[in-house]
Design a protein around this motif. Sequence first.
Motif, PDB file in Angstrom:
ATOM      1  N   TYR A  74       0.848  -1.184   0.000  1.00 30.63           N
ATOM      2  CA  TYR A  74       0.000   0.000   0.000  1.00 30.63           C
ATOM      3  C   TYR A  74       0.885   1.235   0.000  1.00 30.63           C
ATOM      4  O   TYR A  74       2.066   1.176   0.357  1.00 30.63           O
ATOM      5  N   LYS A  75       0.306   2.327  -0.411  1.00 27.97           N
ATOM      6  CA  LYS A  75       1.002   3.614  -0.494  1.00 27.97           C
ATOM      7  C   LYS A  75       0.236   4.602   0.385  1.00 27.97           C
ATOM      8  O   LYS A  75      -0.991   4.547   0.471  1.00 27.97           O
ATOM      9  N   ILE A  76       0.960   5.482   1.042  1.00 26.11           N
ATOM     10  CA  ILE A  76       0.334   6.521   1.866  1.00 26.11           C
ATOM     11  C   ILE A  76       0.368   7.832   1.091  1.00 26.11           C
ATOM     12  O   ILE A  76       1.391   8.190   0.507  1.00 26.11           O
ATOM     13  N   ASP A  77      -0.761   8.541   1.097  1.00 24.50           N
ATOM     14  CA  ASP A  77      -0.855   9.810   0.374  1.00 24.50           C
ATOM     15  C   ASP A  77      -1.568  10.833   1.251  1.00 24.50           C
ATOM     16  O   ASP A  77      -2.737  10.660   1.580  1.00 24.50           O
ATOM     17  N   ASN A  78      -0.869  11.893   1.608  1.00 20.79           N
ATOM     18  CA  ASN A  78      -1.438  12.911   2.508  1.00 20.79           C
ATOM     19  C   ASN A  78      -2.523  13.762   1.854  1.00 20.79           C
ATOM     20  O   ASN A  78      -3.248  14.471   2.528  1.00 20.79           O
ATOM     21  N   ARG A  79      -2.683  13.664   0.543  1.00 19.58           N
ATOM     22  CA  ARG A  79      -3.734  14.439  -0.128  1.00 19.58           C
ATOM     23  C   ARG A  79      -5.131  13.988   0.284  1.00 19.58           C
ATOM     24  O   ARG A  79      -6.089  14.739   0.123  1.00 19.58           O
ATOM     25  N   ILE A  80      -5.249  12.757   0.791  1.00 17.41           N
ATOM     26  CA  ILE A  80      -6.560  12.262   1.191  1.00 17.41           C
ATOM     27  C   ILE A  80      -6.698  12.155   2.709  1.00 17.41           C
ATOM     28  O   ILE A  80      -7.536  11.419   3.214  1.00 17.41           O
ATOM     29  N   ASN A  81      -5.880  12.917   3.426  1.00 17.55           N
ATOM     30  CA  ASN A  81      -6.030  12.987   4.886  1.00 17.55           C
ATOM     31  C   ASN A  81      -7.422  13.502   5.237  1.00 17.55           C
ATOM     32  O   ASN A  81      -8.085  14.135   4.399  1.00 17.55           O
ATOM     33  N   PRO A  82      -7.870  13.276   6.475  1.00 15.17           N
ATOM     34  CA  PRO A  82      -9.190  13.792   6.881  1.00 15.17           C
ATOM     35  C   PRO A  82      -9.316  15.282   6.563  1.00 15.17           C
ATOM     36  O   PRO A  82      -8.390  16.062   6.807  1.00 15.17           O
ATOM     37  N   GLY A  83     -10.437  15.632   5.971  1.00 17.71           N
ATOM     38  CA  GLY A  83     -10.675  17.021   5.589  1.00 17.71           C
ATOM     39  C   GLY A  83     -10.297  17.334   4.154  1.00 17.71           C
ATOM     40  O   GLY A  83     -10.433  18.470   3.704  1.00 17.71           O
ATOM     41  N   ALA A  84      -9.844  16.316   3.409  1.00 15.78           N
ATOM     42  CA  ALA A  84      -9.464  16.535   2.006  1.00 15.78           C
ATOM     43  C   ALA A  84     -10.674  17.014   1.210  1.00 15.78           C
ATOM     44  O   ALA A  84     -11.792  16.588   1.443  1.00 15.78           O
ATOM     45  N   ASP A  85     -10.398  17.900   0.276  1.00 12.57           N
ATOM     46  CA  ASP A  85     -11.513  18.379  -0.546  1.00 12.57           C
ATOM     47  C   ASP A  85     -11.614  17.568  -1.840  1.00 12.57           C
ATOM     48  O   ASP A  85     -10.758  16.730  -2.148  1.00 12.57           O
ATOM     49  N   ILE A  86     -12.652  17.831  -2.561  1.00 17.45           N
ATOM     50  CA  ILE A  86     -12.946  17.101  -3.790  1.00 17.45           C
ATOM     51  C   ILE A  86     -11.777  17.139  -4.774  1.00 17.45           C
ATOM     52  O   ILE A  86     -11.449  16.138  -5.406  1.00 17.45           O
ATOM     53  N   MET A  87     -11.133  18.282  -4.888  1.00 15.69           N
ATOM     54  CA  MET A  87     -10.051  18.423  -5.860  1.00 15.69           C
ATOM     55  C   MET A  87      -8.844  17.546  -5.525  1.00 15.69           C
ATOM     56  O   MET A  87      -8.157  17.080  -6.434  1.00 15.69           O
ATOM     57  N   GLN A  88      -8.596  17.304  -4.235  1.00 13.02           N
ATOM     58  CA  GLN A  88      -7.475  16.438  -3.859  1.00 13.02           C
ATOM     59  C   GLN A  88      -7.712  15.016  -4.373  1.00 13.02           C
ATOM     60  O   GLN A  88      -6.811  14.377  -4.895  1.00 13.02           O
ATOM     61  N   TYR A  89      -8.936  14.523  -4.189  1.00 10.89           N
ATOM     62  CA  TYR A  89      -9.272  13.190  -4.702  1.00 10.89           C
ATOM     63  C   TYR A  89      -9.222  13.171  -6.226  1.00 10.89           C
ATOM     64  O   TYR A  89      -8.724  12.215  -6.832  1.00 10.89           O
ATOM     65  N   LYS A  90      -9.731  14.222  -6.848  1.00 15.60           N
ATOM     66  CA  LYS A  90      -9.713  14.283  -8.311  1.00 15.60           C
ATOM     67  C   LYS A  90      -8.276  14.260  -8.842  1.00 15.60           C
ATOM     68  O   LYS A  90      -7.970  13.526  -9.791  1.00 15.60           O
ATOM     69  N   LEU A  91      -7.391  15.040  -8.219  1.00 15.73           N
ATOM     70  CA  LEU A  91      -5.986  15.051  -8.650  1.00 15.73           C
ATOM     71  C   LEU A  91      -5.354  13.676  -8.495  1.00 15.73           C
ATOM     72  O   LEU A  91      -4.588  13.229  -9.363  1.00 15.73           O
ATOM     73  N   LEU A  92      -5.668  12.993  -7.409  1.00 20.15           N
ATOM     74  CA  LEU A  92      -5.134  11.651  -7.180  1.00 20.15           C
ATOM     75  C   LEU A  92      -5.595  10.691  -8.276  1.00 20.15           C
ATOM     76  O   LEU A  92      -4.792   9.963  -8.862  1.00 20.15           O
ATOM     77  N   LEU A  93      -6.887  10.689  -8.586  1.00 20.47           N
ATOM     78  CA  LEU A  93      -7.398   9.786  -9.623  1.00 20.47           C
ATOM     79  C   LEU A  93      -6.896  10.168 -11.014  1.00 20.47           C
ATOM     80  O   LEU A  93      -6.613   9.292 -11.829  1.00 20.47           O
ATOM     81  N   ASP A  94      -6.760  11.460 -11.271  1.00 23.91           N
ATOM     82  CA  ASP A  94      -6.198  11.904 -12.551  1.00 23.91           C
ATOM     83  C   ASP A  94      -4.763  11.382 -12.706  1.00 23.91           C
ATOM     84  O   ASP A  94      -4.371  10.935 -13.785  1.00 23.91           O
ATOM     85  N   GLU A  95      -4.014  11.434 -11.624  1.00 26.02           N
ATOM     86  CA  GLU A  95      -2.638  10.934 -11.628  1.00 26.02           C
ATOM     87  C   GLU A  95      -2.617   9.424 -11.901  1.00 26.02           C
ATOM     88  O   GLU A  95      -1.786   8.935 -12.666  1.00 26.02           O
ATOM     89  N   MET A  96      -3.542   8.696 -11.303  1.00 28.74           N
ATOM     90  CA  MET A  96      -3.618   7.247 -11.537  1.00 28.74           C
ATOM     91  C   MET A  96      -3.928   6.964 -13.007  1.00 28.74           C
ATOM     92  O   MET A  96      -3.316   6.091 -13.623  1.00 28.74           O
ATOM     93  N   ALA A  97      -4.870   7.700 -13.567  1.00 31.83           N
ATOM     94  CA  ALA A  97      -5.230   7.530 -14.982  1.00 31.83           C
ATOM     95  C   ALA A  97      -4.038   7.851 -15.885  1.00 31.83           C
ATOM     96  O   ALA A  97      -3.767   7.119 -16.845  1.00 31.83           O
ATOM     97  N   ASP A  98      -3.318   8.926 -15.567  1.00 27.03           N
ATOM     98  CA  ASP A  98      -2.150   9.315 -16.356  1.00 27.03           C
ATOM     99  C   ASP A  98      -1.060   8.245 -16.317  1.00 27.03           C
ATOM    100  O   ASP A  98      -0.271   8.122 -17.257  1.00 27.03           O
TER     101      ASP A  98
END
Length: 152
Positions: A74-98
């Motif tokens: 597993y990988k740890i990513d601070n962008r999805i820490n508690p309180g993350a906003d929608i854009m943080q999740y979107k950036l993470l998934l965009d990165e996965m797609a890329d």
Amino acid sequence: MKVYFIRHAIAMEREEWKDDDLKRPLTKDGIKKFKSFFKKISRSLKKPDLLIASEAERSIATAKIIARIYDIDYKIDNRINPGADIMQYKLLLDEMADNNINSVAIVGHEPDLSNFISFYIAETALSLKLKKGAIVYVKDKVLYGLIQPDLI
């Protein structure tokens, strides 16, 4: 892309925990229940290419259970820490797609997960509330399943 959004297992209550919220652990009962639940449900969920958890101890502990069952890292990513906003999740998934990741499991927090899933699949607010340990399966921005642990 296939995405499993997973809310962390049962953790100590905020009111009981006096330390940094990122250090708040799962309860022994939460660990036991999630292991049992995920062992059952993992038979019908394909192993993801990547497993990501927030920096919160409760998210990491949940990811470790999943990682053991699937025999993956597993990988740890601070962008999805508690309180993350929608854009943080979107950036993470965009990165996965890329990076041509076909499937990912993300262990996160409420209400962040519900807010993002609503945006991701409907671009609006849905009446979605994930119980601790819940799994939402989304493929190509279409909701394929919502599994709440107490239903198994």
